[in-house]
Every structure is written in structure tokens, then in C-alpha cells.
Design an enzyme around this catalytic site. Sequence first.
Site, PDB file in Angstrom:
ATOM      1  N   ASN A 111     -53.452  30.665 -11.349  1.00  0.00           N
ATOM      2  CA  ASN A 111     -52.626  30.039 -10.290  1.00  0.00           C
ATOM      3  C   ASN A 111     -52.102  28.741 -10.868  1.00  0.00           C
ATOM      4  OD1 ASN A 111     -53.412  28.515  -7.105  1.00  0.00           O
ATOM      5  ND2 ASN A 111     -51.503  29.516  -7.684  1.00  0.00           N
ATOM      6  N   HIS A 113     -55.325  30.043   6.934  1.00  0.00           N
ATOM      7  CA  HIS A 113     -55.644  31.327   6.296  1.00  0.00           C
ATOM      8  C   HIS A 113     -55.949  32.387   7.342  1.00  0.00           C
ATOM      9  CE1 HIS A 113     -55.878  29.909   2.102  1.00  0.00           C
ATOM     10  NE2 HIS A 113     -56.237  28.759   2.660  1.00  0.00           N
ATOM     11  N   GLU A 173     -49.796  34.369  -0.697  1.00  0.00           N
ATOM     12  CA  GLU A 173     -49.776  32.950  -0.352  1.00  0.00           C
ATOM     13  C   GLU A 173     -48.528  32.571   0.427  1.00  0.00           C
ATOM     14  OE1 GLU A 173     -50.687  29.688  -2.764  1.00  0.00           O
ATOM     15  OE2 GLU A 173     -52.104  30.769  -4.053  1.00  0.00           O
ATOM     16  N   ARG A 174     -48.727  31.778   1.474  1.00  0.00           N
ATOM     17  CA  ARG A 174     -47.592  31.169   2.187  1.00  0.00           C
ATOM     18  C   ARG A 174     -46.759  30.413   1.160  1.00  0.00           C
ATOM     19  NH1 ARG A 174     -48.637  26.269   6.400  1.00  0.00           N
ATOM     20  NH2 ARG A 174     -49.753  25.503   4.558  1.00  0.00           N
ATOM     21  N   GLY A 188     -56.877  24.545  -3.583  1.00  0.00           N
ATOM     22  CA  GLY A 188     -58.172  24.491  -4.269  1.00  0.00           C
ATOM     23  C   GLY A 188     -58.031  24.523  -5.773  1.00  0.00           C
TER      24      GLY A 188
HETATM   25  N1  LIG Z   1     -49.840  28.426  -0.444  1.00  0.00           N
HETATM   26  C1  LIG Z   1     -50.791  27.445   0.079  1.00  0.00           C
HETATM   27  C2  LIG Z   1     -50.947  26.247  -0.869  1.00  0.00           C
HETATM   28  C3  LIG Z   1     -51.567  26.624  -2.223  1.00  0.00           C
HETATM   29  C4  LIG Z   1     -52.994  27.081  -2.071  1.00  0.00           C
HETATM   30  C5  LIG Z   1     -53.610  27.808  -3.259  1.00  0.00           C
HETATM   31  N2  LIG Z   1     -52.813  27.952  -4.433  1.00  0.00           N
HETATM   32  C6  LIG Z   1     -55.016  27.298  -3.559  1.00  0.00           C
HETATM   33  O1  LIG Z   1     -55.443  27.321  -4.730  1.00  0.00           O
HETATM   34  O2  LIG Z   1     -55.714  26.917  -2.584  1.00  0.00           O
HETATM   35  C7  LIG Z   1     -50.299  26.969   1.475  1.00  0.00           C
HETATM   36  O3  LIG Z   1     -49.085  27.008   1.739  1.00  0.00           O
HETATM   37  O4  LIG Z   1     -51.169  26.537   2.253  1.00  0.00           O
END
Ligand SMILES: N[C@H](CCC[C@H](N)C(=O)O)C(=O)O
Length: 286
Positions: free
Chosen positions: A11, A166, A215-216, A74
Site C-alpha cells: 500500500n 469501515h 478502499e474509499r 494505518g
Molecule cells: N482509503 C482510506 C484511507 C487510507 C487507509 C489505508 N490505506 C490504511 O492503510 O489504513 C479512507 O478513505 O479512509
Amino acid sequence: MKFAKMHGLGNCYVYVNQWQELIPEERLELLARVVSDVHTGVGSDGLILIGPSECADFRMRIFNADGSEAKNCGNGLRCVAKYVYERRMIDRREFTIETLGGTVSVEVDADFGRKVRQVTVDMGAPRLTKAEVPMLGDPASTTIDEEVAIVSETYRLTALSMGNPHAILFVPDVNEVPIHEIGPSIEFAPIFPERVNVGFVQVRGPREIDYRVWERGSGITQACGTGACAAVAAGILNGLLERNTPITVHLLGGDLEIVWSENSHIYMKGPAEFILDGEFFPAQKT
Ligand SMILES: N[C@H](CCC[C@H](N)C(=O)O)C(=O)O
């Protein structure tokens, strides 16, 4: 614009040090979209800013690939911790990072050469009420294994916040789920007024799960740290996983170790990797 590219279990984000680069607030959304593009930009799941904080040692801001700003990340937190410790921006191995979703404590596991191998993050307590997710409905109620009607389907899901929203679904086989269809239909469902990250969980045992994510704002990613925490919390709330013991979460990019402890906080432990330092020249206006 100088940047670092780093990843947590695949990621990956473009990291900008705000002591090095001052970016006007109104440019951030566009910049996140531009740098995320694999064809005309750097190629990443989004943009992360590392900067000063008035209430913690550092501040992290995170923008998804679509330019939307999120409240927590995270995998991003572990990479920010690695970045500031390895670049001697802090000497302590334990310090704090402010996010829009709250301030967290991190501890880096580093060798004598200050190379960070693993980072443990105290992600705080999951937030369970609909008001906190946020989700439409009775604001004081929780959403644990509830039937939720979305478009022409109904899904049994558990919804909670790790500072960011989530929705967690338990499935027999994560590799059989049409994530590209279900993910966006839940992400954009009106019942989630700020949209939502969508996680799919296959329970392997009381201390082990497979987890996949839509993912959003970024779609399918290799890993989602807040999502892994949300998945473990949902598993425990549904009586499928053990509390107060390390749960191994298998993601596409690798494994995280998550514990929901008796003190109500969730702890996430995992790697953070440096890819490159670079300089980005946004296309000049023609
Ligand atoms: N797409 C998520 C943010 C990135 C979270 C993810 N990449 C992680 O490692 O927690 C949101 O819009 O809340």
C-alpha cells in the site's frame, strides 16, 4: 517537488515532508490525483504529508488517489514513523503522530544502524456508534452483523470507525468475492454519508483471517492497515476471533499482527518499506 515513495505491505504513497515543500492548501486535492496516476504521475494509492503538529510530535495528512482527504491510514502511519526516525527527525523510538482521526502513539523496532524493521501503532479504540462511523440511522446504535439494503442487494455487515469508516463483511472465500462490483456499490451507498472503506474477511481460525479491501477513494489496494484493525474488531464483536491476543491478518501484500487489548485499544504491528526519493515536476501548463 521532492518526495519519498514508501509502502506498507504494498500500500504505497507519495510522502512529502512539509519542512521541505510548502504546498498551497488549494492544490492538495489535485496534487494527490496527479501523483497517484501511474501513467502521468508517480503511481501510488495517494499522497501523505508529514508536518509539524501542535499536539503531537508530528502530523500526518492522507489523501486518497481520487484526491479525497481521509482521517487515518494505518500503513501510512508505519511509514511516517520509519521516515522520521531513519532521517533523524526524532531520536526517541516511541513518539506520537496526529491525524484527523485522532493522535496515535507509535514505537519503531530498529537495529543499531537506525534501520526500522517493524512499527507498532496504538490505533486507539474502535468507534462503534452510527454517529461515529458515520452511518445513517439511530446515532447511538451500533451496526454489528446487520442486514443493510444497498441498491438492489442486502448485505450482512459490521460498520465501525478507526478514525476512518469501515464496513466489514464476512465471506466463505475472499478469492470468490466480486470486489470490483460490491466494493463501489457499498462505498457510495447513501447510508454512508462520507462513503466507506469496504473489507471482506474469511476467518481461518480464532487467531487468523484473510482480509481483502476496496478502499474509499483508491479502490483495491494491496493492504489497508485501518481496515485490518476494523476487520479484527468486527471479528471479535461477532464472536469469531479472540480478544487480547495477536490475530494474524493475511492481506494481498503480506501479514499484519493486530491485537484488540483489554484496555480497549487496538495495536497494529507490521513492516514499512522505503522505495525511493524523487523529485516530481508537475506538467507545466501549456
Ligand atoms: N482509503 C482510506 C484511507 C487510507 C487507509 C489505508 N490505506 C490504511 O492503510 O489504513 C479512507 O478513505 O479512509
